[in-house]
Design a protein around this motif. Structure first.
Motif, PDB file in Angstrom:
ATOM      1  N   PHE A 141       0.820  -1.209   0.000  1.00 47.47           N
ATOM      2  CA  PHE A 141       0.000   0.000   0.000  1.00 47.47           C
ATOM      3  C   PHE A 141       0.854   1.260   0.000  1.00 47.47           C
ATOM      4  O   PHE A 141       0.409   2.308  -0.463  1.00 47.47           O
ATOM      5  CB  PHE A 141      -0.970  -0.015   1.182  1.00 47.47           C
ATOM      6  CG  PHE A 141      -2.217  -0.816   0.930  1.00 47.47           C
ATOM      7  CD1 PHE A 141      -3.461  -0.202   0.874  1.00 47.47           C
ATOM      8  CD2 PHE A 141      -2.161  -2.188   0.743  1.00 47.47           C
ATOM      9  CE1 PHE A 141      -4.616  -0.927   0.643  1.00 47.47           C
ATOM     10  CE2 PHE A 141      -3.298  -2.932   0.507  1.00 47.47           C
ATOM     11  CZ  PHE A 141      -4.539  -2.304   0.450  1.00 47.47           C
ATOM     12  N   GLU A 173      -0.564   2.953  -5.374  1.00 46.77           N
ATOM     13  CA  GLU A 173      -1.704   3.801  -5.013  1.00 46.77           C
ATOM     14  C   GLU A 173      -3.021   3.072  -5.299  1.00 46.77           C
ATOM     15  O   GLU A 173      -3.809   3.444  -6.176  1.00 46.77           O
ATOM     16  CB  GLU A 173      -1.626   5.126  -5.759  1.00 46.77           C
ATOM     17  CG  GLU A 173      -0.434   5.968  -5.343  1.00 46.77           C
ATOM     18  CD  GLU A 173      -0.418   7.331  -6.018  1.00 46.77           C
ATOM     19  OE1 GLU A 173      -1.141   7.514  -7.016  1.00 46.77           O
ATOM     20  OE2 GLU A 173       0.303   8.212  -5.528  1.00 46.77           O
ATOM     21  N   HIS A 208      -5.756   2.805  -3.405  1.00 45.96           N
ATOM     22  CA  HIS A 208      -6.970   3.555  -3.082  1.00 45.96           C
ATOM     23  C   HIS A 208      -7.233   4.641  -4.128  1.00 45.96           C
ATOM     24  O   HIS A 208      -8.395   4.904  -4.466  1.00 45.96           O
ATOM     25  CB  HIS A 208      -6.882   4.143  -1.674  1.00 45.96           C
ATOM     26  CG  HIS A 208      -7.110   3.116  -0.596  1.00 45.96           C
ATOM     27  ND1 HIS A 208      -8.320   2.465  -0.433  1.00 45.96           N
ATOM     28  CD2 HIS A 208      -6.287   2.623   0.358  1.00 45.96           C
ATOM     29  CE1 HIS A 208      -8.235   1.631   0.589  1.00 45.96           C
ATOM     30  NE2 HIS A 208      -7.004   1.704   1.080  1.00 45.96           N
ATOM     31  N   ALA A 209      -6.198   5.251  -4.651  1.00 43.48           N
ATOM     32  CA  ALA A 209      -6.388   6.241  -5.715  1.00 43.48           C
ATOM     33  C   ALA A 209      -6.962   5.576  -6.961  1.00 43.48           C
ATOM     34  O   ALA A 209      -7.829   6.139  -7.646  1.00 43.48           O
ATOM     35  CB  ALA A 209      -5.069   6.931  -6.035  1.00 43.48           C
ATOM     36  N   LEU A 249      -2.534  -0.642 -13.397  1.00 45.82           N
ATOM     37  CA  LEU A 249      -1.720  -0.486 -12.194  1.00 45.82           C
ATOM     38  C   LEU A 249      -0.758  -1.663 -12.046  1.00 45.82           C
ATOM     39  O   LEU A 249       0.413  -1.480 -11.669  1.00 45.82           O
ATOM     40  CB  LEU A 249      -2.632  -0.372 -10.974  1.00 45.82           C
ATOM     41  CG  LEU A 249      -2.041   0.278  -9.725  1.00 45.82           C
ATOM     42  CD1 LEU A 249      -1.620   1.720 -10.000  1.00 45.82           C
ATOM     43  CD2 LEU A 249      -3.051   0.233  -8.580  1.00 45.82           C
TER      44      LEU A 249
END
Length: 206
Positions: A36, A40, A42-43, A61
């Motif tokens: 984490f 990123e 959560h982004a 990602l």
């Protein structure tokens, strides 16, 4: 001021949302923390909540972080395990309100595809009188337009809406528009609030 309708957030109100807990169980807390910190996640999830393609965002990602590709892919392949389990009493409260004839609306930051995955797993999603889902609307909490959209489409005056959400920023945005609010920390507190408002009696809120 009396309440004419209740607005529910979904994540951590009707179902648990805990990616960190999922990854802790899969790869251990130390490796999860490193993941984490490096990626990123959560982004990326926020972009999905704004309507971007779920699979495409996760895979992009993973390609950008090849050392973590397998772990990132879990966000797609086992997403429902992060959005689990249901919070049963919250669902009972929602159904009790409906049985009383109180309109119930969903106002949630949720991706288009992930919402459909969750809808299959959780029949309570079908109980809402109206759904305001960020991925479909391409607007999200705590920005004002999504709250205004709910007001306009439901026709309920802001001061007659009671909104429950686990995030303080989302609650503050609703309160700034004149909504009544309840900061959700568990279903017991929400049950107490609904009884206090006269929306349910003690037996109905059990």
């Amino acid at each position: 001021m009396s309440v004419d309708a209740v607005v529910f957030d979904i994540g951590n109100v009707l179902i648990e949302w805990n990616p960190e807990g999922f990854y802790d169980a899969e790869i251990g807390a130390e490796r999860r923390a490193a993941l984490f910190a490096a990626v990123e996640l959560h982004a990326m999830n926020e972009r999905v909540d704004m309507g971007e393609a779920f699979h495409g965002q996760v895979m992009a990602l993973a390609e950008a972080h090849p050392d973590w590709a397998a772990e990132i892919a879990l966000w797609h392949d086992r997403w429902i395990e992060m959005a689990s389990p249901e919070i049963p009493r919250s669902g009972r409260l929602l159904r009790a309100l409906k049985a009383r004839g109180v309109p119930v609306f969903a106002l949630s930051n949720f991706g288009v595809e992930t919402f459909e995955i969750a809808r299959v797993h959780y029949p309570v999603f079908a109980e809402f009188d109206a759904l305001f889902v960020s991925g479909h609307l391409r607007m999200a909490k705590p920005d004002a337009p999504i709250y205004e959209r709910l007001e306009r489409e439901t026709g309920v005056a802001p001061e007659r809406l009671l909104f429950t959400d686990d995030r303080a920023d989302n609650i503050a945005a609703a309160r700034a528009r004149g909504w009544q609010t309840h900061h959700f920390t568990g279903p017991d507190g929400l049950a107490e609030r609904l009884v206090a408002e006269g929306l349910l009696n003690e037996a109905e809120a059990a």
